[in-house]
Design a protein around this motif. Structure first.
Motif, PDB file in Angstrom:
ATOM      1  N   VAL A  49       0.766  -1.219   0.122  1.00 46.02           N
ATOM      2  CA  VAL A  49       0.075   0.103  -0.035  1.00 46.02           C
ATOM      3  C   VAL A  49       0.801   1.459  -0.147  1.00 46.02           C
ATOM      4  CG1 VAL A  49      -1.696   1.319   1.450  1.00 46.02           C
ATOM      5  CG2 VAL A  49      -1.820  -1.047   1.062  1.00 46.02           C
ATOM      6  N   VAL A  50       1.719   1.211   0.704  1.00 43.12           N
ATOM      7  CA  VAL A  50       2.866   2.401   0.773  1.00 43.12           C
ATOM      8  C   VAL A  50       3.528   2.634  -0.568  1.00 43.12           C
ATOM      9  CG1 VAL A  50       4.952   3.065   1.875  1.00 43.12           C
ATOM     10  CG2 VAL A  50       3.228   2.359   3.234  1.00 43.12           C
ATOM     11  N   VAL A  51       3.771   1.491  -1.185  1.00 45.04           N
ATOM     12  CA  VAL A  51       4.357   1.824  -2.516  1.00 45.04           C
ATOM     13  C   VAL A  51       3.374   2.364  -3.617  1.00 45.04           C
ATOM     14  CG1 VAL A  51       5.746   0.455  -4.338  1.00 45.04           C
ATOM     15  CG2 VAL A  51       6.321   0.065  -2.079  1.00 45.04           C
ATOM     16  N   VAL A  52       2.536   1.820  -3.332  1.00 43.00           N
ATOM     17  CA  VAL A  52       1.198   2.151  -4.372  1.00 43.00           C
ATOM     18  C   VAL A  52       1.053   3.752  -4.052  1.00 43.00           C
ATOM     19  CG1 VAL A  52      -1.389   2.021  -5.248  1.00 43.00           C
ATOM     20  CG2 VAL A  52       0.334   0.119  -4.795  1.00 43.00           C
ATOM     21  N   VAL A  53       0.708   4.224  -3.119  1.00 42.12           N
ATOM     22  CA  VAL A  53       0.681   5.451  -2.833  1.00 42.12           C
ATOM     23  C   VAL A  53       1.826   6.355  -3.007  1.00 42.12           C
ATOM     24  CG1 VAL A  53       0.204   7.189  -0.693  1.00 42.12           C
ATOM     25  CG2 VAL A  53      -1.098   5.063  -0.705  1.00 42.12           C
ATOM     26  N   GLY A  54       2.950   6.002  -2.794  1.00 43.02           N
ATOM     27  CA  GLY A  54       4.261   6.326  -3.136  1.00 43.02           C
ATOM     28  C   GLY A  54       4.231   6.941  -4.685  1.00 43.02           C
ATOM     29  N   VAL A  55       3.920   5.872  -5.688  1.00 42.48           N
ATOM     30  CA  VAL A  55       3.806   6.028  -6.779  1.00 42.48           C
ATOM     31  C   VAL A  55       2.709   6.892  -7.411  1.00 42.48           C
ATOM     32  CG1 VAL A  55       3.272   4.727  -9.144  1.00 42.48           C
ATOM     33  CG2 VAL A  55       4.767   3.674  -7.508  1.00 42.48           C
ATOM     34  N   VAL A  56       1.753   6.826  -6.961  1.00 41.92           N
ATOM     35  CA  VAL A  56       0.679   7.811  -7.102  1.00 41.92           C
ATOM     36  C   VAL A  56       0.994   9.225  -6.834  1.00 41.92           C
ATOM     37  CG1 VAL A  56      -1.783   8.822  -6.530  1.00 41.92           C
ATOM     38  CG2 VAL A  56      -1.270   6.312  -7.015  1.00 41.92           C
ATOM     39  N   ALA A  57       1.703   9.570  -5.678  1.00 43.44           N
ATOM     40  CA  ALA A  57       2.403  10.650  -5.424  1.00 43.44           C
ATOM     41  C   ALA A  57       3.367  10.976  -6.341  1.00 43.44           C
ATOM     42  CB  ALA A  57       3.007  10.596  -3.894  1.00 43.44           C
ATOM     43  N   VAL A  58       4.256  10.266  -6.721  1.00 45.04           N
ATOM     44  CA  VAL A  58       5.070  10.752  -7.803  1.00 45.04           C
ATOM     45  C   VAL A  58       4.450  11.264  -8.920  1.00 45.04           C
ATOM     46  CG1 VAL A  58       7.147  10.004  -9.055  1.00 45.04           C
ATOM     47  CG2 VAL A  58       7.096   9.519  -6.871  1.00 45.04           C
ATOM     48  N   LYS A  59       3.269  10.643  -9.430  1.00 47.42           N
ATOM     49  CA  LYS A  59       2.775  10.712 -10.780  1.00 47.42           C
ATOM     50  C   LYS A  59       2.132  11.990 -10.454  1.00 47.42           C
ATOM     51  CE  LYS A  59       2.424   6.237 -12.868  1.00 47.42           C
ATOM     52  NZ  LYS A  59       1.459   5.100 -13.454  1.00 47.42           N
ATOM     53  N   GLY A  60       1.599  12.328  -9.370  1.00 46.05           N
ATOM     54  CA  GLY A  60       0.839  13.559  -8.990  1.00 46.05           C
ATOM     55  C   GLY A  60       1.771  14.844  -8.610  1.00 46.05           C
ATOM     56  N   ARG A  61       3.048  14.422  -8.646  1.00 41.58           N
ATOM     57  CA  ARG A  61       4.028  15.623  -8.345  1.00 41.58           C
ATOM     58  C   ARG A  61       3.829  16.150  -6.947  1.00 41.58           C
ATOM     59  NH1 ARG A  61       6.188  18.335 -13.778  1.00 41.58           N
ATOM     60  NH2 ARG A  61       5.528  16.806 -15.211  1.00 41.58           N
ATOM     61  N   ALA A  62       3.296  15.208  -6.299  1.00 39.12           N
ATOM     62  CA  ALA A  62       3.419  15.529  -4.535  1.00 39.12           C
ATOM     63  C   ALA A  62       4.646  15.121  -3.965  1.00 39.12           C
ATOM     64  CB  ALA A  62       2.259  14.887  -4.095  1.00 39.12           C
ATOM     65  N   THR A  63       5.666  15.956  -4.096  1.00 44.57           N
ATOM     66  CA  THR A  63       7.000  15.752  -3.515  1.00 44.57           C
ATOM     67  C   THR A  63       7.229  15.292  -2.169  1.00 44.57           C
ATOM     68  OG1 THR A  63       7.736  17.192  -5.255  1.00 44.57           O
ATOM     69  CG2 THR A  63       9.394  16.573  -3.679  1.00 44.57           C
ATOM     70  N   ILE A  64       6.430  16.139  -1.230  1.00 44.31           N
ATOM     71  CA  ILE A  64       6.383  15.584   0.267  1.00 44.31           C
ATOM     72  C   ILE A  64       5.962  14.316   0.600  1.00 44.31           C
ATOM     73  CG2 ILE A  64       5.805  16.613   2.448  1.00 44.31           C
ATOM     74  CD1 ILE A  64       6.057  19.337   1.348  1.00 44.31           C
ATOM     75  N   THR A  65       5.014  14.100  -0.071  1.00 52.72           N
ATOM     76  CA  THR A  65       4.168  12.948   0.326  1.00 52.72           C
ATOM     77  C   THR A  65       5.138  11.848  -0.513  1.00 52.72           C
ATOM     78  OG1 THR A  65       1.794  13.767   0.039  1.00 52.72           O
ATOM     79  CG2 THR A  65       1.852  11.458  -0.423  1.00 52.72           C
ATOM     80  N   ALA A  66       5.567  11.847  -1.521  1.00 59.45           N
ATOM     81  CA  ALA A  66       6.444  10.931  -2.173  1.00 59.45           C
ATOM     82  C   ALA A  66       7.681  10.685  -1.259  1.00 59.45           C
ATOM     83  CB  ALA A  66       6.845  11.263  -3.583  1.00 59.45           C
ATOM     84  N   VAL A  67       8.110  11.613  -0.884  1.00 59.05           N
ATOM     85  CA  VAL A  67       9.460  11.470  -0.008  1.00 59.05           C
ATOM     86  C   VAL A  67       9.034  10.687   1.428  1.00 59.05           C
ATOM     87  CG1 VAL A  67      11.134  12.666   1.534  1.00 59.05           C
ATOM     88  CG2 VAL A  67      10.600  13.213  -0.650  1.00 59.05           C
ATOM     89  N   SER A  68       7.978  11.084   1.902  1.00 60.75           N
ATOM     90  CA  SER A  68       7.232  10.491   3.364  1.00 60.75           C
ATOM     91  C   SER A  68       7.093   8.901   3.077  1.00 60.75           C
ATOM     92  CB  SER A  68       6.211  11.493   3.703  1.00 60.75           C
ATOM     93  OG  SER A  68       4.900  11.074   3.002  1.00 60.75           O
ATOM     94  N   GLN A  69       6.424   8.775   1.914  1.00 65.12           N
ATOM     95  CA  GLN A  69       6.106   7.351   1.453  1.00 65.12           C
ATOM     96  C   GLN A  69       7.104   6.432   1.372  1.00 65.12           C
ATOM     97  OE1 GLN A  69       2.927   5.873   1.683  1.00 65.12           O
ATOM     98  NE2 GLN A  69       2.748   8.018   2.606  1.00 65.12           N
ATOM     99  N   LEU A  70       8.563   7.080   0.713  1.00 60.92           N
ATOM    100  CA  LEU A  70       9.864   6.586   0.742  1.00 60.92           C
ATOM    101  C   LEU A  70      10.316   6.172   1.919  1.00 60.92           C
ATOM    102  CD1 LEU A  70      12.078   5.257  -0.952  1.00 60.92           C
ATOM    103  CD2 LEU A  70      13.117   7.803  -0.878  1.00 60.92           C
ATOM    104  N   VAL A  71      10.229   7.059   2.822  1.00 61.86           N
ATOM    105  CA  VAL A  71      10.750   6.817   4.209  1.00 61.86           C
ATOM    106  C   VAL A  71       9.997   5.679   4.997  1.00 61.86           C
ATOM    107  CG1 VAL A  71      11.000   7.960   6.582  1.00 61.86           C
ATOM    108  CG2 VAL A  71      11.567   9.075   4.564  1.00 61.86           C
TER     109      VAL A  71
END
Length: 122
Positions: A49-71
């Motif tokens: 789930v974390v990876v899917v949300v991170g991928v969606v965040a990267v595609k949506g250019r939500a940098t802070i969300t993408a970084v938090s999902q990576l962590v």
């Protein structure tokens, strides 16, 4: 808020679920050993789930969300790695279970093959 929910889910999978699973008021009840492998699939699902949300965040250019999902993904991976290593270490320390008496007895007895007379009687 998403990070807090994911951390809460990880804490439930790692701490609360094993505690509740092994909580027993009856002292005479059989005790089964704690095994990380019982809880690893739930942690795997959380990681997916974390990876899917991170991928969606990267595609949506939500940098802070993408970084938090990576962590959080790195944290989930660390929990899986440490838990797996600890379980493997624990598995190596425990002696192998003795073979069952019934299976051993069955293998030492001669095999009884049906004949046509036995099939007719049946």
């Amino acid at each position: 808020m998403l990070v807090l929910l994911e951390l809460a889910a990880l804490a439930i999978c790692v701490v609360m679920w094993p505690f509740i699973d092994h909580f027993e008021l009856d002292s005479e009840a059989p005790q089964h050993p704690w095994a990380f492998w019982d809880y690893a699939p739930a942690i795997d699902v959380l990681g997916a789930v974390v990876v899917v949300v991170g991928v969606v965040a990267v595609k949506g250019r939500a940098t802070i969300t993408a970084v938090s999902q990576l962590v959080i993904a790195l944290l989930v991976a660390a929990v899986l790695a440490v838990g797996s290593v600890a379980q493997l270490h624990d598995d190596k320390r425990q002696p192998a279970p003795a073979p069952g008496g019934r299976a051993l007895a069955a293998s030492t007895e001669p095999a009884h093959e049906p004949t046509t007379a036995n099939e007719i009687e049946a």
